[in-house]
Design an enzyme around this catalytic site. Structure first.
Site, PDB file in Angstrom:
ATOM      1  N   ARG A  67      36.324-151.990 -30.800  1.00 11.46           N
ATOM      2  CA  ARG A  67      34.974-151.669 -31.220  1.00 11.46           C
ATOM      3  C   ARG A  67      34.328-150.427 -30.384  1.00 11.46           C
ATOM      4  NH1 ARG A  67      30.228-154.377 -29.018  1.00 11.46           N
ATOM      5  NH2 ARG A  67      29.236-153.230 -30.810  1.00 11.46           N
ATOM      6  N   HIS A  68      33.625-149.571 -31.037  1.00 18.44           N
ATOM      7  CA  HIS A  68      32.938-148.610 -30.202  1.00 18.44           C
ATOM      8  C   HIS A  68      31.947-149.469 -29.329  1.00 18.44           C
ATOM      9  CE1 HIS A  68      30.514-145.239 -29.179  1.00 18.44           C
ATOM     10  NE2 HIS A  68      31.370-144.479 -29.628  1.00 18.44           N
ATOM     11  N   PRO A  69      31.937-148.749 -27.893  1.00 15.04           N
ATOM     12  CA  PRO A  69      31.244-149.741 -27.027  1.00 15.04           C
ATOM     13  C   PRO A  69      29.756-149.586 -27.243  1.00 15.04           C
ATOM     14  CG  PRO A  69      32.298-147.587 -26.189  1.00 15.04           C
ATOM     15  CD  PRO A  69      32.717-147.754 -27.442  1.00 15.04           C
TER      16      PRO A  69
END
Lengths: 382, 382
Positions: A227-229
């Site tokens: 996932r994108h942070p």
């Protein structure tokens, strides 16, 4: 129709990946690439599996269209040939450990005096300067030391390696860029330069966001799995038959996503803003996945695409090789053998240019010393 | 001392990462980069966290040294300015969705007729051709679809994203290479070309080994965590205080490793060949780690380096920023603010070149429209 680098001659003393990748991309743009290999064994990757008809697919994929001459640079006779080649070449590229070319009597200072027009490109693990210049390196050593592994993997578990050899490849790409800049500069000055690219430096150069974050917050980023942070939902989800990505980067896209999934969450305070969605990312993932598991990946991708939401499958490499967009872009090419038969697949040229051919086949990778005769004849013509 | 691209002017209509990364690397090589931004908001990343003194560190890190003018390309007055800029520029770079420049009346065909010298660079998710050309994409969408995620992660678990945004960055790098090739070509022809780079194509281009494997064996490779898929030992190990990599790529290095660790396994049939070591990789890892856990990472790295075995730490980004080799190579630079004070750290230029300065500071990223006055004066000088 002409390739932009037609007329540029590259003397390629490289082996394995970083250097050969660099010269392959120059060759794909039209440069003539002459591999100078050591007698008997040549480039190490000639012995790398997998093989087809006794030849390495790995070597073929990265050395197609190059020619080969084997030279023993400790023999006087071969040094004469090598120096004739230096007279004719625009660029010399090598990826030895620093110091090797000097010991052969072909260090930059010597070469620059004798062949002032020659551009010299070197790619090495740690570069030609600094305390660790002479240390050996491999792709994984620089991926680890350069920071990219520390942000790749699942939170709370050990970091993982990037599956593609970006330690080598990104360095080869920066070297290609430096060599082209030097060629352009030479059209003004008439003089060559030395370009020195380190695999470790190149890893740092691709970390951008992580460096900004670390210097401002004082905290090094951690791996965040798939996932994108800092954007939610921007991660992978399971469909009934495989994984795919939903990248809903803002509130409007999130609302569209909710409508498409028939999941009325956009007004829910737990999910109404990106900050709230990041807080409740695990819950949101479960709610979305409860729905996406009910249909196939291609069905979801079609529906989300129709709604304007960035999405796509996670494809295995065999799936990638059948991707219609990549095929339409001539990105999957056939490497031929000497009889013109298709032998291997390889990646095409990602640099598409007007008025330049974009062939879907590649000439074979050379046999070791396979072009000696024609190269010697070409030298004599001068 | 001159940078190789001094005298080259780049008109930069890009935003976020792929395009701005491309023009940053051209700027680091000496090109003048003029950002043309939309009024009011400018580049989206001006609003991306983290901030320092109210300015985005993310924007600063990738746009240092550029200048900025805000233009509304739907206003006649601003179109006049823009066309003056096109007359003076060598290269135009954009990363809009395909079709946007055409709708503005500045598509390639129009531009090439009016400004035949101009080189036009475009980077987009899927490229300007093919069935998916108009789809939106983000870094993670192309990492997933392009195959690199399928080989990154732990075996038996879901794939993970590469922590660095290589979907954007690698595409920006290929575009830079294409633009330089076109500039070199233009010294012969006087004519510009269009360079069209897709983020998805660029992901395929870095898969090399995986494509060769898949086409010869018919089997797509799987993720292999933090180890090399076909060499052992070539993976991460725990020391008492952190993780490090040992890359013993052949029998001789394995013997040296055994001697250094005082672990007499090189004659053991379970470990005597690379094939046997791959078979027994998990056992070997446990045997080695039982020893490496007894001492610190730096101590092991010193001992293994002395024995000539490729090794290195897995460094977090804060550790990377203190790495003596990277500091010695000028790879960690200070981005200044308008008053000359150090504000952020950023990656230096990985392309080291003789006779070119290699500064350890960077001029600030521009304020939106912050250079309008000087740009208009420069246009009037012509």
């Amino acid at each position: 129709m002409t390739q932009p680098l037609e007329g540029v001659t590259v003397l390629d003393m490289t082996h394995v990946l970083a250097g050969p990748f660099c010269t392959m991309t120059l060759g794909d743009l039209g440069a003539t690439v002459i591999k100078v290999e050591r007698p008997q064994t040549g480039d190490d990757t000639r012995a790398f599996p997998p093989f087809k008809d006794g030849k390495s697919a790995y070597f073929a994929a990265i050395n197609h269209g190059k020619s080969s001459i084997a030279l023993d640079l400790k023999s006087e006779e071969d040094r004469v040939i090598f120096e004739k080649l230096l007279t004719r070449a625009d660029v010399l590229v090598e990826n030895f450990r620093p110091g090797v070319m000097d010991r052969l009597g072909y260090g930059w200072d010597t070469l620059h005096k004798a062949f002032p027009h020659l551009i010299y490109g070197a790619v090495s693990g740690f570069g030609h300067t600094g305390p660790d210049a002479k240390r050996p390196a491999y792709d994984m050593v620089v991926q680890a030391r350069g920071g990219v592994m520390s942000i790749t993997g699942e939170k709370g578990r050990d970091p993982v390696r990037v599956g593609a050899s970006i330690g080598d490849i990104v360095a080869g790409m920066f070297l290609a860029q430096g060599l082209l800049a030097a060629l352009l500069d030479r059209t003004q000055t008439g003089k060559g330069r030395k370009v020195d690219v380190a695999m470790l430096d190149s890893q740092l150069a691709i970390l951008e966001h992580a460096i900004a974050l670390t210097t401002v917050t004082g905290q090094a980023p951690e791996p965040s799995g798939a996932r994108h942070p800092s954007i939610t939902p921007f991660e992978t989800f399971h469909a009934s038959d495989g994984l795919f990505v939903i990248a809903a980067g803002n509130d409007k896209l999130f609302e569209k996503l909710c409508i498409t999934l028939n999941l009325p969450l956009w007004d829910d305070p737990r999910f109404a803003t990106n900050a709230a969605r990041c807080e409740n990312a695990r819950l949101l993932k479960r709610l979305i996945e409860a729905i996406t598991l009910d249909d196939t990946r291609s069905s979801w991708i079609a529906k989300l695409t129709a709604a304007g939401i960035p999405t796509g499958p996670i494809q295995s490499v065999d799936q990638v090789l059948k991707d219609p967009q990549l095929i339409a872009r001539n990105m999957i090419v056939d490497v031929l053998d000497k009889n013109g038969r298709v032998t291997y697949k390889a990646a095409g040229n990602p640099i598409k240019m007007t008025d330049a051919p974009d062939p879907t086949t590649r000439a074979p990778a050379p046999d070791l010393d396979g072009n000696r005769g024609e190269i010697l004849r070409w030298l004599d013509e001068a």
